[in-house]
Design an enzyme around this catalytic site. Structure first.
Site, PDB file in Angstrom:
ATOM      1  N   ASN A  69       0.684  -1.234  -0.096  1.00 25.84           N
ATOM      2  CA  ASN A  69      -0.042   0.079  -0.202  1.00 25.84           C
ATOM      3  C   ASN A  69       0.880   1.242  -0.093  1.00 25.84           C
ATOM      4  O   ASN A  69       0.514   2.391   0.146  1.00 25.84           O
ATOM      5  CB  ASN A  69      -0.633   0.054   1.267  1.00 25.84           C
ATOM      6  CG  ASN A  69      -1.474  -1.366   1.186  1.00 25.84           C
ATOM      7  OD1 ASN A  69      -1.565  -2.154   2.184  1.00 25.84           O
ATOM      8  ND2 ASN A  69      -2.580  -1.714   0.210  1.00 25.84           N
ATOM      9  N   VAL A  81       1.189   6.969  -0.011  1.00 26.85           N
ATOM     10  CA  VAL A  81       0.615   5.804   0.958  1.00 26.85           C
ATOM     11  C   VAL A  81      -0.992   5.896   0.403  1.00 26.85           C
ATOM     12  O   VAL A  81      -1.665   6.846   0.356  1.00 26.85           O
ATOM     13  CB  VAL A  81       0.499   6.284   2.286  1.00 26.85           C
ATOM     14  CG1 VAL A  81      -0.131   5.505   3.250  1.00 26.85           C
ATOM     15  CG2 VAL A  81       2.101   6.711   2.669  1.00 26.85           C
ATOM     16  N   CYS A  82      -1.194   4.654   0.103  1.00 30.01           N
ATOM     17  CA  CYS A  82      -2.721   4.085  -0.142  1.00 30.01           C
ATOM     18  C   CYS A  82      -3.283   4.003   1.261  1.00 30.01           C
ATOM     19  O   CYS A  82      -3.172   2.637   1.568  1.00 30.01           O
ATOM     20  CB  CYS A  82      -2.768   3.218  -1.287  1.00 30.01           C
ATOM     21  SG  CYS A  82      -4.582   2.755  -1.524  1.00 30.01           S
ATOM     22  N   LEU A  83      -4.127   4.662   2.008  1.00 32.75           N
ATOM     23  CA  LEU A  83      -4.901   4.580   3.038  1.00 32.75           C
ATOM     24  C   LEU A  83      -6.074   5.197   3.138  1.00 32.75           C
ATOM     25  O   LEU A  83      -6.426   6.272   3.095  1.00 32.75           O
ATOM     26  CB  LEU A  83      -3.822   5.003   4.198  1.00 32.75           C
ATOM     27  CG  LEU A  83      -4.238   4.588   5.605  1.00 32.75           C
ATOM     28  CD1 LEU A  83      -4.200   3.103   6.117  1.00 32.75           C
ATOM     29  CD2 LEU A  83      -3.333   5.401   6.582  1.00 32.75           C
TER      30      LEU A  83
END
Length: 184
Positions: free
Chosen positions: A75, A83-85
């Protein structure tokens, strides 16, 4: 334009906490801080510098965060550190404080990667097909790159991360050495 009171409060809390924080151009809305990888993860004892930029309408709009030094995680983009959050990208609410990101959200992301929503597709595929090999590779890359990007900014580490570089395979070396050429 003057910063809003909430930025002042949240950043001051981080400055007063255990985090090693460096303001960029002496501005509260742009800073870097250091995080340590969580125990019982392939990122354990790794040290990362996180770049944080706060929009003027924070906390109504989420902060922009990114890893400055490399991390091997489904992620987190290996090249850019993005950041993929979901909590940062879609479900952010003004109830959250900056400390939530560094005390809860990022540690949880490092402990429980989500290979179904990847920025690093190669890491996601390896995690899904061979978790043991994923953990091994993540640990090797952590030992190699998870030291503070700006040594004068970081506290001295008790580990010599460079002594373990030799256990990266030739493929991994070629895949991660390109960062030394980037101007971060």
């Amino acid at each position: 334009m003057a910063l809003n009171k909430r930025i002042q409060i949240d950043v001051t809390k981080l400055i007063m906490s255990e985090y090693n924080l460096e303001l960029i151009n002496n501005k509260l809305n742009h800073f870097r801080l250091r995080i340590i990888g969580p125990k019982d993860s392939p990122y354990e004892n790794g040290e990362w510098t996180i770049n944080v930029q706060l929009p003027t309408d924070y906390p109504y709009k989420s902060p922009s965060i990114g890893f400055v030094n490399r991390i091997y995680h489904p992620n987190i983009d290996f090249s850019s550190g993005s950041v993929c959050l979901n909590v940062l990208n879609q479900t952010w609410t003004p109830v959250y404080e900056l400390s939530n990101i560094f005390e809860t959200f990022l540690p949880q992301l490092l402990l429980y990667p989500n290979p179904n929503d990847p920025l690093n597709k190669e890491a996601a595929k390896l995690l899904q097909t061979n978790p043991k090999e994923f953990n091994k590779k993540a640990r090797r890359i952590t030992r190699r790159y998870a030291t503070c990007y700006t040594p004068s900014f970081c506290k001295k580490s008790t580990k010599d991360h460079d002594t373990e570089v030799s256990d990266l395979s030739e493929d991994e070396e070629s895949g991660v050495d390109q960062w030394s050429d980037l101007d971060l």
